[in-house]
Structures are given as C-alpha cells and as structure tokens.
Design a protein around this motif. Sequence first.
Motif, short mmCIF file in Angstrom:
data_model
loop_
_atom_site.label_atom_id
_atom_site.label_comp_id
_atom_site.label_asym_id
_atom_site.label_seq_id
_atom_site.Cartn_x
_atom_site.Cartn_y
_atom_site.Cartn_z
N ILE A 58 0.86 -1.19 0.00
CA ILE A 58 0.00 0.00 0.00
C ILE A 58 0.90 1.24 0.00
CG2 ILE A 58 -1.72 1.31 1.33
CD1 ILE A 58 -2.68 -1.33 2.50
N ASN A 61 1.93 7.00 1.57
CA ASN A 61 1.28 8.30 1.75
C ASN A 61 -0.24 8.18 1.76
OD1 ASN A 61 0.84 7.72 -0.90
ND2 ASN A 61 1.74 9.59 -1.74
N GLN A 62 -0.76 6.97 1.70
CA GLN A 62 -2.20 6.77 1.74
C GLN A 62 -2.70 7.00 3.16
OE1 GLN A 62 -3.88 3.40 -0.47
NE2 GLN A 62 -5.24 2.95 1.27
N GLN A 63 -3.58 7.93 3.34
CA GLN A 63 -4.01 8.32 4.67
C GLN A 63 -5.09 7.40 5.25
OE1 GLN A 63 -2.48 10.81 6.47
NE2 GLN A 63 -1.08 10.69 4.71
N THR A 66 -7.37 0.79 3.36
CA THR A 66 -8.12 0.12 2.30
C THR A 66 -9.11 -0.82 2.97
OG1 THR A 66 -6.26 0.24 0.77
CG2 THR A 66 -7.96 -1.41 0.31
#
Length: 407
Positions: A58, A61-63, A66
């Motif tokens: 993942i 920087n994905q806040q 999922t």
Amino acid sequence: MHIAIVGPIATADIAHLLNVSATSLPIGRAGAPLLVTLISELLRLGHQVSAFTLSNDIPLNQQEPTIVKAGNFMLSYSPMRPHAWRFNGLRLGRILDLYTFERGHLQRAIAQASPDVVHAHWTYEYALAALKTGLPHVVTCHDSPYKVAKFYGKGRPTRSLYRWLRVLMARKVLREASCVTAVSSYMKDEVQNMASVPVSVIPNPVDDFSISIGWVRKAPSSMSLAMVCNGWQKLKNPQPAMKAFAKFKKGHPVAKLHLYGHDFGVGQTAEAWAKQQNIAAGMTFHGAMPHKQLLQELSTADLLLHSSLEESFGLSIAEAMGMGLPIVAGESSGAVPWVVGGSGVLCDVRQENAIKEAIEHVLIPTNYTRYSLVARGRVQAMFTASAVTDAYLEAYKTAINKKPSSH
C-alpha cells in the motif's frame, strides 16, 4: 457483539469470506491462517467482525485504510513500510521507531470502527496499536519473545538487534495488557513473568476443513511423509529430519518425502542443500502455497514429520492430527508434546537416527492405526474451531466487563 481481530492476515487465505479475487486487494501479511478460522467461526455464530492487518504494497502516503466489506465482515488494510532498517523514501526503517507509523494507522482504523472488544494477536505492533485505542482488549501470545530473539537473532547483527527490539515491544504489551491469553501451557509459562495479570490458556483453532477431510487410517503401503517448515532456520531444524528420511528410504525404497513452506520450493535453499548432501532422492519440494491447498496436500500423506526445536503451539501438527495423520516430532520442542499427546512418537529431533527409528515405530501397522485414532480424537476434543471460539467469547466478555485500566 462487534469484535475486532488485529493481526497478520493474508488476502489469499481470507478472500473467500469477502467474495472477491485476492488479486484485487493488497496482499496482507501471511503466516496466521488460524485467524481466518477464528473469524469464520465468529461470523457463523452471528457476530460482527472487523479485521485489521498491515500490507507492504500500500502506498505509504495513503491516509485512509483500504477497506472491503461483505455482510457482517469488514477487512481493513493499513500500510506497512517494506524495509525494517533502510529508509523507506523519507521514512525511517520500521524497527527504528518500533513500528510507530504502522501502529498509528492501525490505531486510527480500529478506533474508527469502534468495536466492543479488540483481540490482538502476537505481542508486538498489532497489540500495541490495540492497547493504544483504550478499548476493551484481549492479547494472545503466539510466541515467546525471548526464545524468538535467541533462536532467530543469531547470525547477522541487524537480525539480532531487530529481535531484541521486538522483545522491548512485547514487554510493554504484557506489562500494560489487562486480559492476556496464551496458546499453550508452555507459552503461558514463557510469558507469565512478563505479564501484569494472570495468563489463561486458549489453544489455536483447527480449521473444520482439516477434520472433514480426515479419517482414522490404516497402515499405509505408500509411506508418504510430509514436512511443513516455513523457513530454513536453526529453530526449524530441517536438516536432521531430511537426513533421517534418506536413511529410512534405504530400507524402504518406495518412501517419499514432501516438503512444504518458504525456502522449500524447487530450486530454493532446502533443495539445494539436499542435493549438496546427495540425499534428495525421493524428496519433492513444493514450497509455500495457500493454506487450503496445503491442507489438501497434507491429507494425501501418511505421516507428518515435524523437526522444529520449539513451537508455541504447532498448528500444522494439530491440523495433520485432525486429518488422522500420526506425528513424529520433538520430545523437548516447547508445546509440541502437549499438542501431540499420544498421537505419535516424540524423539530427540537433533539426532537423525532417533528420527529414523521413530518413523519406523509409527509405521508398524498396529501402532499406526492407534496413533491415527488418538490424533483424530484429541483434535475433536480440544482444538476444534467451535470450542476455541467459545473460550475466546468468554474472554471477550471478561475484557468488556473489566474496568478500564489506569494506563
């Protein structure tokens, strides 16, 4: 009850509960199919389950996590830095800050779901995140932090330091957790002096599928042995068992040994070593595979050979027992004697001659059927998914009814 399960979950093992293709989701974390067994049983009983895991594919920087849902089940993936020591872009290696980045993501995801109770597996990053939420919790110990550090930490200095830093994480978890379980009496003894509360024993659950494809067996003519060994490591101790099989095969030319797990595939470390030792005849190297496929493969064997020097439980042993397979395993290998009971022969797994003699003893027709009968009965009496889940439900109720701890 809304129950959060926090731990390593591989998408390949759990995708069937979500009615999706595993390739459409992050890969998750392999190594704990028992969590899928527990989740499946909780869902069958009508509970709402939210599961939380990490995945190193993942974007960092994905806040937001999922998330995928199906009925009463939700699975949440949070990002994990791929490298333990090296920089991950501008971020430190994950062990340098004791998984602070990963723990923060997990904590926020769990808090957002707002479960009634959080069940964290292993005493490291997953448990630290669960405790930080302040929610009622149960922490399950699946390994001995000190034993892991001593066995797996040998070799490279970075590997040793990594394991000892994780000991610090485990000590913090066990000091702060208000409800702790261990998967065997052996594991309880290993961690009780670090815990601030009494540790209860709840074993790992055996998937009903293992039992459904098993039977009480008669002495075989094929002499097909199986080994499940994840990793070519000193603790797993595969070399004496492979040498023992080579000696056994000299007197039983039809005998075969099927090897499963990481490092045990075609062209991998185990096969290269066997060829170097000139003992590869009769050995088939299958490598790692999805859990259900592994169980189907194991059901075709006649005996499980398990040479590990230490196990906190030994789920592959219990699964094989559920299928009716007699066991050859270590007499001093942690929880192994407790799990095996009278389901096979325990021996000194450091000695290849002792292993060979144990294999021969198990395969005596009158012994073989008796061991198979005991193996099936022991699993059905102690390790079924329903019995283990019932025990955990009682632990959840205890955790919910406890007053919040001071920390």
